[in-house]
Design an enzyme around this catalytic site. Structure first.
Site, PDB file in Angstrom:
ATOM      1  N   ASP A  42       0.843  -1.199   0.000  1.00 44.51           N
ATOM      2  CA  ASP A  42       0.000   0.000   0.000  1.00 44.51           C
ATOM      3  C   ASP A  42       0.879   1.252   0.000  1.00 44.51           C
ATOM      4  O   ASP A  42       0.375   2.373  -0.074  1.00 44.51           O
ATOM      5  CB  ASP A  42      -1.019  -0.006   1.155  1.00 44.51           C
ATOM      6  CG  ASP A  42      -0.375  -0.106   2.519  1.00 44.51           C
ATOM      7  OD1 ASP A  42       0.865  -0.209   2.600  1.00 44.51           O
ATOM      8  OD2 ASP A  42      -1.118  -0.065   3.522  1.00 44.51           O
ATOM      9  N   SER A  43       2.216   1.050  -0.002  1.00 40.50           N
ATOM     10  CA  SER A  43       3.134   2.155  -0.283  1.00 40.50           C
ATOM     11  C   SER A  43       2.876   2.701  -1.686  1.00 40.50           C
ATOM     12  O   SER A  43       3.384   3.768  -2.035  1.00 40.50           O
ATOM     13  CB  SER A  43       4.592   1.702  -0.135  1.00 40.50           C
ATOM     14  OG  SER A  43       4.818   0.518  -0.885  1.00 40.50           O
ATOM     15  N   ASP A  81      -1.125  -5.989  -0.364  1.00 41.46           N
ATOM     16  CA  ASP A  81      -1.464  -5.381   0.923  1.00 41.46           C
ATOM     17  C   ASP A  81      -2.961  -5.135   1.015  1.00 41.46           C
ATOM     18  O   ASP A  81      -3.570  -4.604   0.076  1.00 41.46           O
ATOM     19  CB  ASP A  81      -0.766  -4.015   1.046  1.00 41.46           C
ATOM     20  CG  ASP A  81       0.428  -4.064   1.964  1.00 41.46           C
ATOM     21  OD1 ASP A  81       0.518  -4.982   2.809  1.00 41.46           O
ATOM     22  OD2 ASP A  81       1.288  -3.174   1.835  1.00 41.46           O
ATOM     23  N   LYS A 111      -1.403  -9.251   2.728  1.00 39.85           N
ATOM     24  CA  LYS A 111      -0.636  -8.834   3.913  1.00 39.85           C
ATOM     25  C   LYS A 111      -1.499  -7.889   4.735  1.00 39.85           C
ATOM     26  O   LYS A 111      -2.195  -7.037   4.176  1.00 39.85           O
ATOM     27  CB  LYS A 111       0.683  -8.168   3.515  1.00 39.85           C
ATOM     28  CG  LYS A 111       1.489  -7.669   4.736  1.00 39.85           C
ATOM     29  CD  LYS A 111       2.949  -7.393   4.418  1.00 39.85           C
ATOM     30  CE  LYS A 111       3.209  -6.076   3.713  1.00 39.85           C
ATOM     31  NZ  LYS A 111       2.742  -4.874   4.442  1.00 39.85           N
ATOM     32  N   GLU A 113      -1.570  -5.495   8.450  1.00 41.22           N
ATOM     33  CA  GLU A 113      -0.826  -4.871   9.552  1.00 41.22           C
ATOM     34  C   GLU A 113      -1.536  -5.138  10.877  1.00 41.22           C
ATOM     35  O   GLU A 113      -2.766  -5.021  10.958  1.00 41.22           O
ATOM     36  CB  GLU A 113      -0.716  -3.356   9.324  1.00 41.22           C
ATOM     37  CG  GLU A 113       0.117  -3.008   8.105  1.00 41.22           C
ATOM     38  CD  GLU A 113       0.323  -1.515   7.925  1.00 41.22           C
ATOM     39  OE1 GLU A 113      -0.026  -0.717   8.829  1.00 41.22           O
ATOM     40  OE2 GLU A 113       0.848  -1.142   6.856  1.00 41.22           O
ATOM     41  N   GLU A 180       8.957  -4.324  10.491  1.00 45.62           N
ATOM     42  CA  GLU A 180       9.434  -3.053   9.940  1.00 45.62           C
ATOM     43  C   GLU A 180       9.999  -2.150  11.035  1.00 45.62           C
ATOM     44  O   GLU A 180       9.350  -1.907  12.059  1.00 45.62           O
ATOM     45  CB  GLU A 180       8.271  -2.338   9.206  1.00 45.62           C
ATOM     46  CG  GLU A 180       8.716  -1.030   8.565  1.00 45.62           C
ATOM     47  CD  GLU A 180       7.726  -0.480   7.543  1.00 45.62           C
ATOM     48  OE1 GLU A 180       6.749  -1.183   7.196  1.00 45.62           O
ATOM     49  OE2 GLU A 180       7.942   0.657   7.087  1.00 45.62           O
TER      50      GLU A 180
HETATM   51  O1  KIV Z   1       3.588  -1.122   1.641  1.00 47.16           O
HETATM   52  C1  KIV Z   1       4.768  -1.518   1.651  1.00 47.16           C
HETATM   53  O2  KIV Z   1       5.576  -1.211   0.768  1.00 47.16           O
HETATM   54  C2  KIV Z   1       5.179  -2.358   2.765  1.00 47.16           C
HETATM   55  C3  KIV Z   1       6.647  -2.651   2.895  1.00 47.16           C
HETATM   56  C4  KIV Z   1       7.365  -1.461   3.379  1.00 47.16           C
HETATM   57  C5  KIV Z   1       6.908  -3.846   3.727  1.00 47.16           C
HETATM   58  O3  KIV Z   1       4.384  -2.769   3.545  1.00 47.16           O
END
Ligand code: KIV
Length: 262
Positions: A42-43, A81, A111, A113, A180
């Site tokens: 989600d970056s 994510d 993924k 969090e 992280e």
């Molecule tokens: O969203 C992302 O890029 C991440 C990584 C930094 C692990 O969760």
């Protein structure tokens, strides 16, 4: 790549390499170069959309980006994510969104969090066959609660909670956990305490593998250089040089040449 193979890699002491990707073209190159896992992080909210935080990106936007990465991946396992708000409201909504992401994007896993607070949703997803990667430590979706992107789990109480959460995620059946921006010694302790592979970012080199944001490690995101980041290339400069040469060639009419014309 499969989740079983990743576990085998941990057992064999073979390190796991993961990078983010958000589009077909770059993901094809990253996959061809031998990456084990591709994360549609989600970056993307920052890297692709230019937002300050990861919070605004939606499930449908993540699915759109993930489709291109899935088409590119010949070898790597693709993880998408789950964005902020897609699994925190209720277990049922989380499971529904995980199913939607898997069905519509074609990714291999999601993924999420968080630890104990999101465990019911994670357990339910795993029970119905959705592979889940956990994410602990600096969880960017909680940036407003943390008050920034600083190092997490420096204090004993937060470190103990993180270790406890990692064990819960492992017992629930997460196929891997991202850690992280936490102290390297704590990451090493977590890595030894769980059976699933632990993938670090800013968490030292004792994890089972590493993940970085592709645009950061390629030097495309020039303003961002935290201590944990290594630039493996300086593509930001290369892109600017190529574009400025193109602009000059257009302006002085040297492009296109006769050979480049029909
Ligand atoms: O969203 C992302 O890029 C991440 C990584 C930094 C692990 O969760």
């Amino acid at each position: 790549m499969t989740t079983a193979k990743l576990r085998q890699m941990k057992a064999n002491g073979e390190k796991i390499a993961m990078l983010t990707s958000y589009d077909f073209t770059l993901a094809s190159l990253v996959d061809e170069a031998g990456i084990d896992m591709l994360l549609v992080g989600d970056s993307a909210s920052n890297v692709v959309c230019g937002n300050q935080y990861t919070l605004p990106i939606t499930v449908d936007e993540m699915i759109f980006l993930t489709k291109g990465v899935v088409r590119a991946a010949q070898h790597a396992l693709v993880v998408c994510d789950m964005p902020f708000g897609s699994y925190q409201v209720s277990e049922e909504e989380g499971v529904r969104n995980a199913i939607k992401i898997l069905k519509e994007s074609g990714c291999d896993a999601v993924k999420i969090e968080g630890g104990e607070e999101v465990l019911p949703a994670i357990r339910h997803m795993i029970q119905i066959g959705v592979p889940v990667m956990g994410h602990l430590g600096l969880t960017p979706q909680s940036v407003n609660q943390f008050g920034g992107y600083g190092l997490r789990a420096k204090e004993e109480s937060e470190a103990e909670k993180l270790l406890h959460d990692a064990k819960l995620l492992d017992e629930a059946g997460c196929f891997a956990i991202t850690l992280e921006k936490i102290p390297a010694a704590l990451a090493a302790r977590v890595t030894k305490s769980v059976s699933c592979p632990v993938i670090g970012i800013g968490a030292g080199n004792q994890c089972d593998g590493q993940v970085l944001v592709l645009h950061d490690m390629l030097g495309l995101n020039q303003g961002f250089k935290p201590k944990f980041l290594r630039h493996f290339a300086n593509l930001g400069e290369a892109v600017k040089n190529a574009v400025s040469e193109y602009v000059s060639a257009v302006k002085d009419s040297s492009f296109p040449s006769a050979e480049e014309s029909y």
